[in-house]
Design an enzyme around this catalytic site. Structure first.
Site, mmCIF file in Angstrom:
data_model
loop_
_atom_site.group_PDB
_atom_site.id
_atom_site.type_symbol
_atom_site.label_atom_id
_atom_site.label_comp_id
_atom_site.label_asym_id
_atom_site.label_seq_id
_atom_site.Cartn_x
_atom_site.Cartn_y
_atom_site.Cartn_z
ATOM 1 C CD GLU A 199 93.357 -61.312 66.824
ATOM 2 O OE1 GLU A 199 93.499 -61.251 68.077
ATOM 3 O OE2 GLU A 199 93.157 -60.457 66.030
ATOM 4 C CG ASP A 243 81.533 -52.181 52.611
ATOM 5 O OD1 ASP A 243 82.678 -52.171 53.404
ATOM 6 O OD2 ASP A 243 81.090 -51.254 51.985
ATOM 7 C CG HIS A 255 96.913 -64.724 70.896
ATOM 8 N ND1 HIS A 255 96.075 -64.607 69.931
ATOM 9 C CD2 HIS A 255 97.968 -64.650 70.337
ATOM 10 C CE1 HIS A 255 96.628 -64.374 68.956
ATOM 11 N NE2 HIS A 255 97.744 -64.050 68.928
#
Length: 431
Positions: A85, A278, A375
């Site tokens: 991202e 994990d 963004h």
């Protein structure tokens, strides 16, 4: 490399962002005293990867970026983030600058792993099993030699009868020290199940670890004076109030709470990917905790005092700094060297602060000028890079594409390619 030989933190240069990839690597290598031969994310040990999973055919590359100088509990940390991202690393770096004076801190208590055994029994065996602590400790002692030496080991047990299923549940709580301890916890569950069958004759239908550690949480908090939020005092107060309001929406709207918590996990999951933790276990436990009341709530909250914005988070974090793949994978080893983390508890605390900082950056952007502005700038860079690679766009074409995407507020590869074809057709007609 001896981590104790490092200084208390790795403070990267102010112009780190503007350096080339090679220069950034060299700066980090010099801090860590790595030689030019040492691994640095840019290759992979395929022999090791081949032995990690079945039917290995290759590996997936994730970009790893650095969040520099995030001040946590009075200490500066540089943090590796693996993410696809665009804005995650940029947003965290921005947050790190603002929160430098906000006294960002974490606190946590014990963090235990849980082995579970589900025993077939119509009778409630709680009175029998609650007194089994000493026996169970003896049964599992051979598995806990290393943990006991490090100060960990068996801590306690709990049990309850599930009448509707005719099942007795037994939870065994173990301090796994700096490891996440999945293999150990599964081994403990299987060993105890075997002894229960031999000792009492009860069939154990399920013996496995639990990924729910919602009773063991980390808390993080900051207090940011309004003057550090924006240059103008009135503007800062208004922005803080907007952040407070946006934060509160998630407590009434689950749809908003889900998105809020995803923003928290942007940073946390990024660090965990870079350290080979994990992430599935981590996120399963986090989202269970968010819904512990029967309704899905935000993990964080932001509110104002007379002169400050306060951010708080409470979150369970099932991670490790040793054991399993973490101790042998070169990328994971390097990530922990960069962070200069000395224990699992410190790592958990850092992650809680990273989650809060990620969330703060997102809420500030939403309250200020919308999430898309920062963004999209990074997303556009990806689009232009692809067009440059595939179609060799010129600087003139690049400028025209930027203007048109900004004018139309459309930032997609398909739209950019359509505009590029139009630009080139117009140029052909002029010739």
């Amino acid at each position: 490399m001896n981590l104790e030989s490092l200084s208390s933190f790795m403070e990267l240069s102010k112009n780190f962002r503007h350096k080339s990839v090679l220069e950034k690597r060299q700066e980090i290598k010099s801090f860590l005293e790595l030689s030019y031969k040492d691994f640095f994310y840019n290759n992979a040990n395929e022999d090791f990867l081949f032995n990690m999973i079945e039917n290995y055919i290759g590996y997936l590359s994730f970009p790893i970026g650095i969040v520099k100088n995030l001040k946590i509990n009075g200490k500066y940390y540089s943090l590796p983030i693996a993410t696809e991202e665009s804005s995650v690393v940029a947003a965290l770096n921005f947050a790190a600058k603002i929160l430098e004076n906000a006294d960002l801190r974490y606190s946590l208590g014990e963090v235990l792993g849980i082995s579970q055994i589900y025993i077939k029994s119509e009778k409630d065996l709680s009175k029998i099993f609650v007194d089994l602590g000493d026996k169970i400790k003896t049964w599992i002692e051979p598995l806990l030699t290393n943990m006991n030496q490090r100060g960990g080991g068996f801590r306690r047990l709990s049990t309850r009868h599930i009448k509707e299923l005719g099942i007795q549940k037994l939870n065994i709580y173990v301090d796994t020290c700096d490891a996440m301890g999945a293999n150990l916890l599964n081994s403990i569950a299987e060993r105890v199940a075997e002894f229960i069958f031999l000792e009492f004759g009860y069939e154990c239908v399920l013996k496995v670890l639990s990924n729910d550690i919602s009773e063991f949480t980390a808390k993080a908090r900051f207090v940011l004076d309004f003057k550090h939020l924006l240059p103008g005092k009135e503007d800062s107060w208004n922005l803080a109030k907007k952040i407070e309001l946006i934060s509160s929406i998630g407590f009434y709207e689950e749809e908003r709470a889900v998105t809020n918590n995803k923003g928290i996990m942007n940073g946390i999951t990024g660090v965990c990917l870079a350290t080979f933790n994990d992430t599935r276990a981590l996120e399963a436990s986090v989202h269970k905790f968010a819904s512990k009341s029967g309704k899905y709530f935000p993990l964080s909250k932001f509110y104002t005092t007379d002169n400050a914005l306060v951010g708080e988070i409470e979150i369970p974090l099932q991670v490790g700094t040793k054991g399993g793949v973490i101790s042998f994978n070169e990328a994971s080893i390097l990530s922990f060297k960069i962070m200069n983390v000395n224990s699992k508890s410190e790592f958990i605390g850092i992650l809680s602060c990273v989650g809060l900082a990620s969330n703060f950056a997102a809420l500030r952007a939403l309250a200020f000028n919308g999430i898309q502005k920062g963004h999209m700038r990074l997303h556009v860079n990806k689009i232009l890079h692809l067009l440059k690679t595939k179609y060799n766009i010129s600087d003139f074409e690049k400028d025209k594409l930027l203007l048109e995407m900004e004018r139309m507020n459309i930032y997609s590869f398909d739209f950019a390619f359509k505009i590029l074809k139009k630009i080139r057709l117009e140029n052909e007609n002029k010739v």
